[in-house]
Design a protein around this motif. Structure first.
Motif, PDB file in Angstrom:
ATOM      1  N   PHE A  26     -18.754  31.984 -42.779  1.00 28.11           N
ATOM      2  CA  PHE A  26     -19.806  32.879 -42.285  1.00 28.11           C
ATOM      3  C   PHE A  26     -20.353  32.392 -40.955  1.00 28.11           C
ATOM      4  CE2 PHE A  26     -24.402  33.482 -41.862  1.00 28.11           C
ATOM      5  CZ  PHE A  26     -24.475  34.861 -41.796  1.00 28.11           C
ATOM      6  N   TRP A  27     -20.726  31.115 -40.869  1.00 30.17           N
ATOM      7  CA  TRP A  27     -21.315  30.594 -39.635  1.00 30.17           C
ATOM      8  C   TRP A  27     -20.288  30.553 -38.503  1.00 30.17           C
ATOM      9  CZ3 TRP A  27     -26.194  30.896 -39.241  1.00 30.17           C
ATOM     10  CH2 TRP A  27     -27.018  30.698 -40.354  1.00 30.17           C
ATOM     11  N   LEU A  28     -19.024  30.247 -38.827  1.00 35.95           N
ATOM     12  CA  LEU A  28     -17.976  30.219 -37.802  1.00 35.95           C
ATOM     13  C   LEU A  28     -17.767  31.603 -37.201  1.00 35.95           C
ATOM     14  CD1 LEU A  28     -15.621  28.868 -36.279  1.00 35.95           C
ATOM     15  CD2 LEU A  28     -14.178  29.363 -38.280  1.00 35.95           C
ATOM     16  N   PHE A  29     -17.595  32.597 -38.046  1.00 39.80           N
ATOM     17  CA  PHE A  29     -17.324  33.941 -37.546  1.00 39.80           C
ATOM     18  C   PHE A  29     -18.576  34.611 -36.986  1.00 39.80           C
ATOM     19  CE2 PHE A  29     -13.561  33.416 -40.274  1.00 39.80           C
ATOM     20  CZ  PHE A  29     -12.588  33.744 -39.338  1.00 39.80           C
ATOM     21  N   LEU A  30     -19.738  34.206 -37.457  1.00 41.26           N
ATOM     22  CA  LEU A  30     -20.963  34.707 -36.841  1.00 41.26           C
ATOM     23  C   LEU A  30     -21.048  34.236 -35.385  1.00 41.26           C
ATOM     24  CD1 LEU A  30     -23.677  36.184 -37.043  1.00 41.26           C
ATOM     25  CD2 LEU A  30     -24.695  34.021 -37.828  1.00 41.26           C
ATOM     26  N   GLY A  31     -20.693  32.959 -35.151  1.00 39.92           N
ATOM     27  CA  GLY A  31     -20.691  32.444 -33.788  1.00 39.92           C
ATOM     28  C   GLY A  31     -19.703  33.191 -32.904  1.00 39.92           C
ATOM     29  N   ILE A  32     -18.498  33.454 -33.435  1.00 40.72           N
ATOM     30  CA  ILE A  32     -17.492  34.201 -32.669  1.00 40.72           C
ATOM     31  C   ILE A  32     -17.978  35.623 -32.394  1.00 40.72           C
ATOM     32  CG2 ILE A  32     -15.161  35.161 -32.752  1.00 40.72           C
ATOM     33  CD1 ILE A  32     -14.336  32.730 -34.424  1.00 40.72           C
ATOM     34  N   TYR A  33     -18.591  36.235 -33.385  1.00 39.66           N
ATOM     35  CA  TYR A  33     -19.087  37.608 -33.227  1.00 39.66           C
ATOM     36  C   TYR A  33     -20.183  37.686 -32.164  1.00 39.66           C
ATOM     37  CZ  TYR A  33     -21.050  42.165 -34.530  1.00 39.66           C
ATOM     38  OH  TYR A  33     -21.510  43.466 -34.528  1.00 39.66           O
ATOM     39  N   LEU A  34     -21.110  36.752 -32.209  1.00 40.57           N
ATOM     40  CA  LEU A  34     -22.188  36.738 -31.218  1.00 40.57           C
ATOM     41  C   LEU A  34     -21.639  36.472 -29.814  1.00 40.57           C
ATOM     42  CD1 LEU A  34     -24.998  34.834 -33.173  1.00 40.57           C
ATOM     43  CD2 LEU A  34     -24.800  37.302 -32.751  1.00 40.57           C
ATOM     44  N   ALA A  35     -20.626  35.606 -29.720  1.00 42.54           N
ATOM     45  CA  ALA A  35     -20.007  35.337 -28.420  1.00 42.54           C
ATOM     46  C   ALA A  35     -19.337  36.596 -27.875  1.00 42.54           C
ATOM     47  CB  ALA A  35     -18.994  34.203 -28.543  1.00 42.54           C
ATOM     48  N   LEU A  76     -15.880  42.659 -38.629  1.00 42.19           N
ATOM     49  CA  LEU A  76     -16.559  41.399 -38.966  1.00 42.19           C
ATOM     50  C   LEU A  76     -17.873  41.533 -39.733  1.00 42.19           C
ATOM     51  CD1 LEU A  76     -16.213  38.600 -36.261  1.00 42.19           C
ATOM     52  CD2 LEU A  76     -15.314  38.727 -38.577  1.00 42.19           C
ATOM     53  N   PRO A  77     -18.791  42.438 -39.369  1.00 42.02           N
ATOM     54  CA  PRO A  77     -20.094  42.440 -40.055  1.00 42.02           C
ATOM     55  C   PRO A  77     -20.007  42.576 -41.569  1.00 42.02           C
ATOM     56  CG  PRO A  77     -20.253  43.727 -38.054  1.00 42.02           C
ATOM     57  CD  PRO A  77     -18.802  43.380 -38.217  1.00 42.02           C
ATOM     58  N   LYS A  78     -19.134  43.467 -42.075  1.00 38.91           N
ATOM     59  CA  LYS A  78     -19.005  43.616 -43.522  1.00 38.91           C
ATOM     60  C   LYS A  78     -18.461  42.343 -44.151  1.00 38.91           C
ATOM     61  CE  LYS A  78     -18.929  45.533 -47.546  1.00 38.91           C
ATOM     62  NZ  LYS A  78     -20.195  45.671 -48.297  1.00 38.91           N
ATOM     63  N   SER A  79     -17.475  41.719 -43.473  1.00 34.94           N
ATOM     64  CA  SER A  79     -16.924  40.466 -43.989  1.00 34.94           C
ATOM     65  C   SER A  79     -17.973  39.360 -43.980  1.00 34.94           C
ATOM     66  CB  SER A  79     -15.712  40.052 -43.142  1.00 34.94           C
ATOM     67  OG  SER A  79     -15.175  38.842 -43.596  1.00 34.94           O
ATOM     68  N   LEU A  80     -18.794  39.320 -42.935  1.00 37.40           N
ATOM     69  CA  LEU A  80     -19.868  38.325 -42.867  1.00 37.40           C
ATOM     70  C   LEU A  80     -20.873  38.533 -43.993  1.00 37.40           C
ATOM     71  CD1 LEU A  80     -20.541  38.251 -39.001  1.00 37.40           C
ATOM     72  CD2 LEU A  80     -19.471  36.456 -40.375  1.00 37.40           C
ATOM     73  N   ALA A  81     -21.233  39.789 -44.232  1.00 37.51           N
ATOM     74  CA  ALA A  81     -22.184  40.081 -45.309  1.00 37.51           C
ATOM     75  C   ALA A  81     -21.613  39.694 -46.664  1.00 37.51           C
ATOM     76  CB  ALA A  81     -22.549  41.567 -45.279  1.00 37.51           C
ATOM     77  N   ASN A  82     -20.328  39.979 -46.882  1.00 29.97           N
ATOM     78  CA  ASN A  82     -19.701  39.606 -48.152  1.00 29.97           C
ATOM     79  C   ASN A  82     -19.651  38.099 -48.336  1.00 29.97           C
ATOM     80  OD1 ASN A  82     -19.332  42.277 -48.745  1.00 29.97           O
ATOM     81  ND2 ASN A  82     -17.104  42.251 -48.616  1.00 29.97           N
TER      82      ASN A  82
END
Length: 311
Positions: A26-35, A76-82
């Motif tokens: 979650f934190w890894l892909f959140l960082g990529i998403y925000l970037a 990504l957002p749905k995967s992050l939420a899951n």
């Protein structure tokens, strides 16, 4: 399960088996998403606000950044939420919306990349006709054609895919809903029409690839005739970013969908899906700004204005 049953929800593939690893992802892909949001958002704002960037090349780049923002925001957002809530479920309506949005945005992006190859071809091979062939109206029509093509293609595929009866459960072997994974859940006799549509789309995509390849062969021939080293550098500085983005887009997508079934596995499919859905939107802004002095100056001014502009 009865033949031809419908689904109220689907189960997406999790990134990991334990809650701790899920949170790490979650934190890894959140960082990529925000970037990706930051990079593409900066390019959109810089191109919109800097009058020096109001040219066909940057107009198409702005459209590309909008499409990249949309595509990564679809998956990504749905995967992050899951991952955060330790669940795998997505509603059937949410799954259909995800398929439609992803196919729409990816199809429009590929069409736009083809148009951008044409833009570079005219700029380098026929510079005296550039203003005539790529005026503001022509650019608007071409961008609208890219978006419209993606929309119609996606509407056709999504409607056809979700009209199929499903007989193989509701577990999607991917972290987002995509057509090949939904087809695996359909009854064995019912998916041939969608496979036919995919073949037609594949032929059209191959036609775009041939056009891009032809454009760059002509560009290379024109560049080799330029006598000055400065002319070479200017030509390559505008073409290499586009070529890198096209190569990244095509190589990851082709490996994802054309790899031999013998090497396919859920973990490999998951890794490859991340490469072609998450990586391009995140690195495209970096690729385009790395060798482009005009864009770097515009981004620098934008950042300075945001940080130091008096309130």
């Amino acid at each position: 399960m009865s033949n031809g049953s419908s689904m109220n929800e689907f189960l997406l593939l999790a990134f990991a088996d334990t809650q701790e690893l899920q949170l790490l992802h979650f934190w890894l892909f959140l960082g990529i998403y925000l970037a990706a949001l930051l990079g593409n958002g900066l390019i959109i704002t810089a191109v919109a606000c800097d009058h020096r960037l109001h040219t066909p090349m940057y107009f198409f780049l702005l459209n590309l950044s909008v499409l990249d923002l949309g595509s990564i925001s679809t998956t990504l957002p749905k995967s992050l939420a899951n991952s955060l809530w330790d669940t795998r479920a997505i509603s059937s309506l949410g799954c259909a919306a995800q398929v439609f949005s992803f196919v729409f945005l990816i199809g429009a992006e590929y069409s736009l990349l083809t148009i951008m190859a044409y833009d570079r071809y005219i700029a380098i091979c026929k510079p005296l006709h550039y203003g005539t062939l790529l005026g503001s109206r022509a650019c608007g029509h071409m961008a609208a054609a890219a978006w419209g093509t993606g929309f119609l293609n996606s509407l056709l595929h999504t409607a056809n895919t979700f009209s199929l009866p499903l007989c193989q459960g509701n577990a999607v072997e991917q972290f987002f809903c995509e057509i090949p994974q939904i087809l695996k859940l359909s009854c064995s006799h019912s998916y041939r029409r969608e496979v036919g549509l995919l073949v037609v789309s594949g032929c059209l995509a191959f036609g775009c690839f041939v056009f891009i390849l032809f454009s760059y062969v002509q560009i290379l021939r024109a560049v080799l005739r330029i006598p000055s080293e400065q002319g070479w550098h200017k030509a390559f500085s505008t073409c290499l970013p586009h070529l890198a983005v096209v190569s990244l887009f095509l190589s990851t997508a082709m490996f994802a969908y054309l790899k031999p079934p013998s090497i396919s596995s859920p973990s490999l499919d998951l890794l490859v899906a991340v490469l072609y859905t998450v990586l391009p939107p995140a690195v495209n802004p970096l690729i385009y700004s790395m060798r482009n002095q005009e864009l770097k100056e515009a981004l620098s001014k934008l950042v300075q204005w945001v940080l130091f502009h008096p309130q």
